[in-house]
Design a protein around this motif. Structure first.
Motif, PDB file in Angstrom:
ATOM      1  N   LEU A 166       0.876  -1.181   0.000  1.00 58.87           N
ATOM      2  CA  LEU A 166       0.000   0.000   0.000  1.00 58.87           C
ATOM      3  C   LEU A 166       0.910   1.227   0.000  1.00 58.87           C
ATOM      4  CD1 LEU A 166      -3.121   0.444   2.217  1.00 58.87           C
ATOM      5  CD2 LEU A 166      -1.523   2.309   1.882  1.00 58.87           C
ATOM      6  N   GLN A 167       0.795   2.045  -1.065  1.00 65.30           N
ATOM      7  CA  GLN A 167       1.640   3.238  -1.178  1.00 65.30           C
ATOM      8  C   GLN A 167       0.827   4.446  -1.623  1.00 65.30           C
ATOM      9  OE1 GLN A 167       4.889   2.149  -3.840  1.00 65.30           O
ATOM     10  NE2 GLN A 167       6.188   1.701  -2.086  1.00 65.30           N
ATOM     11  N   LEU A 168       1.269   5.605  -1.144  1.00 61.48           N
ATOM     12  CA  LEU A 168       0.694   6.873  -1.546  1.00 61.48           C
ATOM     13  C   LEU A 168       1.805   7.762  -2.074  1.00 61.48           C
ATOM     14  CD1 LEU A 168      -1.597   7.502   1.553  1.00 61.48           C
ATOM     15  CD2 LEU A 168      -2.351   6.833  -0.734  1.00 61.48           C
ATOM     16  N   GLN A 169       1.549   8.440  -3.170  1.00 65.65           N
ATOM     17  CA  GLN A 169       2.521   9.330  -3.792  1.00 65.65           C
ATOM     18  C   GLN A 169       1.903  10.705  -3.963  1.00 65.65           C
ATOM     19  OE1 GLN A 169       5.709   8.325  -5.003  1.00 65.65           O
ATOM     20  NE2 GLN A 169       6.234  10.383  -5.655  1.00 65.65           N
ATOM     21  N   ALA A 170       2.368  11.655  -3.159  1.00 69.74           N
ATOM     22  CA  ALA A 170       1.872  13.024  -3.265  1.00 69.74           C
ATOM     23  C   ALA A 170       2.722  13.801  -4.259  1.00 69.74           C
ATOM     24  CB  ALA A 170       1.905  13.702  -1.903  1.00 69.74           C
ATOM     25  N   SER A 171       2.073  14.647  -5.049  1.00 73.70           N
ATOM     26  CA  SER A 171       2.795  15.448  -6.030  1.00 73.70           C
ATOM     27  C   SER A 171       2.012  16.709  -6.339  1.00 73.70           C
ATOM     28  CB  SER A 171       3.023  14.642  -7.312  1.00 73.70           C
ATOM     29  OG  SER A 171       1.787  14.293  -7.903  1.00 73.70           O
ATOM     30  N   ARG A 173      -3.198  22.432  -7.731  1.00 71.26           N
ATOM     31  CA  ARG A 173      -3.841  21.167  -7.446  1.00 71.26           C
ATOM     32  C   ARG A 173      -2.797  20.127  -7.076  1.00 71.26           C
ATOM     33  NH1 ARG A 173      -7.494  17.425 -11.466  1.00 71.26           N
ATOM     34  NH2 ARG A 173      -5.410  16.928 -12.276  1.00 71.26           N
ATOM     35  N   LEU A 174      -2.944  19.565  -5.914  1.00 72.15           N
ATOM     36  CA  LEU A 174      -2.076  18.484  -5.465  1.00 72.15           C
ATOM     37  C   LEU A 174      -2.740  17.147  -5.766  1.00 72.15           C
ATOM     38  CD1 LEU A 174      -0.953  19.836  -1.976  1.00 72.15           C
ATOM     39  CD2 LEU A 174       0.004  20.316  -4.240  1.00 72.15           C
ATOM     40  N   SER A 175      -1.915  16.153  -6.041  1.00 73.70           N
ATOM     41  CA  SER A 175      -2.415  14.812  -6.325  1.00 73.70           C
ATOM     42  C   SER A 175      -1.862  13.823  -5.312  1.00 73.70           C
ATOM     43  CB  SER A 175      -1.993  14.373  -7.724  1.00 73.70           C
ATOM     44  OG  SER A 175      -2.516  15.230  -8.719  1.00 73.70           O
ATOM     45  N   CYS A 176      -2.675  12.859  -4.966  1.00 72.35           N
ATOM     46  CA  CYS A 176      -2.253  11.756  -4.103  1.00 72.35           C
ATOM     47  C   CYS A 176      -2.602  10.474  -4.846  1.00 72.35           C
ATOM     48  CB  CYS A 176      -2.956  11.821  -2.761  1.00 72.35           C
ATOM     49  SG  CYS A 176      -2.573  10.444  -1.654  1.00 72.35           S
ATOM     50  N   ALA A 177      -1.605   9.892  -5.480  1.00 71.92           N
ATOM     51  CA  ALA A 177      -1.805   8.679  -6.267  1.00 71.92           C
ATOM     52  C   ALA A 177      -1.623   7.449  -5.385  1.00 71.92           C
ATOM     53  CB  ALA A 177      -0.823   8.640  -7.432  1.00 71.92           C
ATOM     54  N   ALA A 178      -2.613   6.594  -5.402  1.00 71.94           N
ATOM     55  CA  ALA A 178      -2.573   5.375  -4.594  1.00 71.94           C
ATOM     56  C   ALA A 178      -2.134   4.192  -5.439  1.00 71.94           C
ATOM     57  CB  ALA A 178      -3.941   5.100  -3.995  1.00 71.94           C
ATOM     58  N   SER A 179      -1.379   3.312  -4.854  1.00 72.19           N
ATOM     59  CA  SER A 179      -0.975   2.084  -5.541  1.00 72.19           C
ATOM     60  C   SER A 179      -0.980   0.929  -4.550  1.00 72.19           C
ATOM     61  CB  SER A 179       0.415   2.228  -6.170  1.00 72.19           C
ATOM     62  OG  SER A 179       1.387   2.509  -5.198  1.00 72.19           O
ATOM     63  N   GLY A 180      -1.364  -0.231  -5.050  1.00 72.99           N
ATOM     64  CA  GLY A 180      -1.407  -1.411  -4.205  1.00 72.99           C
ATOM     65  C   GLY A 180      -2.727  -1.609  -3.491  1.00 72.99           C
ATOM     66  N   LYS A 206      -8.522   6.821 -11.804  1.00 69.24           N
ATOM     67  CA  LYS A 206      -7.077   7.044 -11.719  1.00 69.24           C
ATOM     68  C   LYS A 206      -6.518   6.659 -10.353  1.00 69.24           C
ATOM     69  CE  LYS A 206      -6.997  10.755 -15.155  1.00 69.24           C
ATOM     70  NZ  LYS A 206      -6.626  12.154 -15.450  1.00 69.24           N
ATOM     71  N   ASN A 207      -7.400   6.211  -9.472  1.00 63.74           N
ATOM     72  CA  ASN A 207      -6.982   5.820  -8.118  1.00 63.74           C
ATOM     73  C   ASN A 207      -6.224   6.967  -7.443  1.00 63.74           C
ATOM     74  OD1 ASN A 207      -7.298   3.765  -6.210  1.00 63.74           O
ATOM     75  ND2 ASN A 207      -5.292   2.874  -6.626  1.00 63.74           N
ATOM     76  N   THR A 208      -6.767   8.151  -7.590  1.00 67.15           N
ATOM     77  CA  THR A 208      -6.081   9.362  -7.137  1.00 67.15           C
ATOM     78  C   THR A 208      -7.058  10.271  -6.404  1.00 67.15           C
ATOM     79  OG1 THR A 208      -4.503   9.263  -8.974  1.00 67.15           O
ATOM     80  CG2 THR A 208      -4.763  11.389  -7.881  1.00 67.15           C
ATOM     81  N   VAL A 209      -6.544  10.910  -5.362  1.00 71.85           N
ATOM     82  CA  VAL A 209      -7.294  11.919  -4.624  1.00 71.85           C
ATOM     83  C   VAL A 209      -6.591  13.258  -4.825  1.00 71.85           C
ATOM     84  CG1 VAL A 209      -7.992  12.707  -2.331  1.00 71.85           C
ATOM     85  CG2 VAL A 209      -8.203  10.297  -2.946  1.00 71.85           C
ATOM     86  N   TYR A 210      -7.390  14.300  -5.048  1.00 69.79           N
ATOM     87  CA  TYR A 210      -6.831  15.613  -5.337  1.00 69.79           C
ATOM     88  C   TYR A 210      -7.137  16.599  -4.213  1.00 69.79           C
ATOM     89  CZ  TYR A 210      -6.614  13.672 -10.045  1.00 69.79           C
ATOM     90  OH  TYR A 210      -6.360  12.877 -11.126  1.00 69.79           O
ATOM     91  N   LEU A 211      -6.278  17.583  -4.101  1.00 68.15           N
ATOM     92  CA  LEU A 211      -6.538  18.718  -3.233  1.00 68.15           C
ATOM     93  C   LEU A 211      -6.412  19.973  -4.086  1.00 68.15           C
ATOM     94  CD1 LEU A 211      -7.105  19.707  -0.319  1.00 68.15           C
ATOM     95  CD2 LEU A 211      -4.638  20.094  -0.110  1.00 68.15           C
TER      96      LEU A 211
END
Length: 120
Positions: A1-6, A18-25, A75-80
């Motif tokens: 389980l990983q989260l990648q903020a960008s 806009r920030l992105s939080c991409a989830a994987s796993g 996209k399995n992603t949460v945005y701010l």
């Protein structure tokens, strides 16, 4: 389980970012995802959270009204979405989650953080 903020960077006051939080796993749709931030010399604070399943957003008192959290399940992603950014928004922004069908505010798994610097 990983989260990648960008999505962080150096921006001027008043702009949007806009920030992105991409989830994987894992399927992030089933998890509550929270955004937090930590400014230099300050404690980490809550920014926004979106619940699992119903995706109801939750915002603390500040910076309520300027930030919007949302999901793109495809996209399995949460945005701010950060609008009308202020110098006080300068911080490292982190996303976090916990367990399936968990509630806000999750804190077990953390992304690496993305730096937002607001300066003219």
């Amino acid at each position: 389980l990983q989260l990648q903020a960008s999505g962080g960077g150096l921006v001027e006051p008043g702009v949007s970012l806009r920030l992105s939080c991409a989830a994987s796993g894992f399927d992030s749709e089933l998890y509550a995802i929270g955004w937090f931030r930590q400014a230099p010399g300050k404690e980490r604070e809550r920014v926004a959270c979106i619940s699992s399943s119903s995706s109801i957003p939750i915002y603390p008192d500040a910076p309520k009204g300027r930030f919007t959290i949302s999901r793109d399940n495809a996209k399995n992603t949460v945005y701010l979405q950060m609008d009308n950014i202020e110098p006080e928004d300068t911080a490292v922004y982190y996303c976090a989650t916990d367990r399936p069908m968990g509630s806000c505010w999750p804190s077990r798994y953390w992304g690496q953080g993305t730096l937002v610097t607001v300066s003219s």
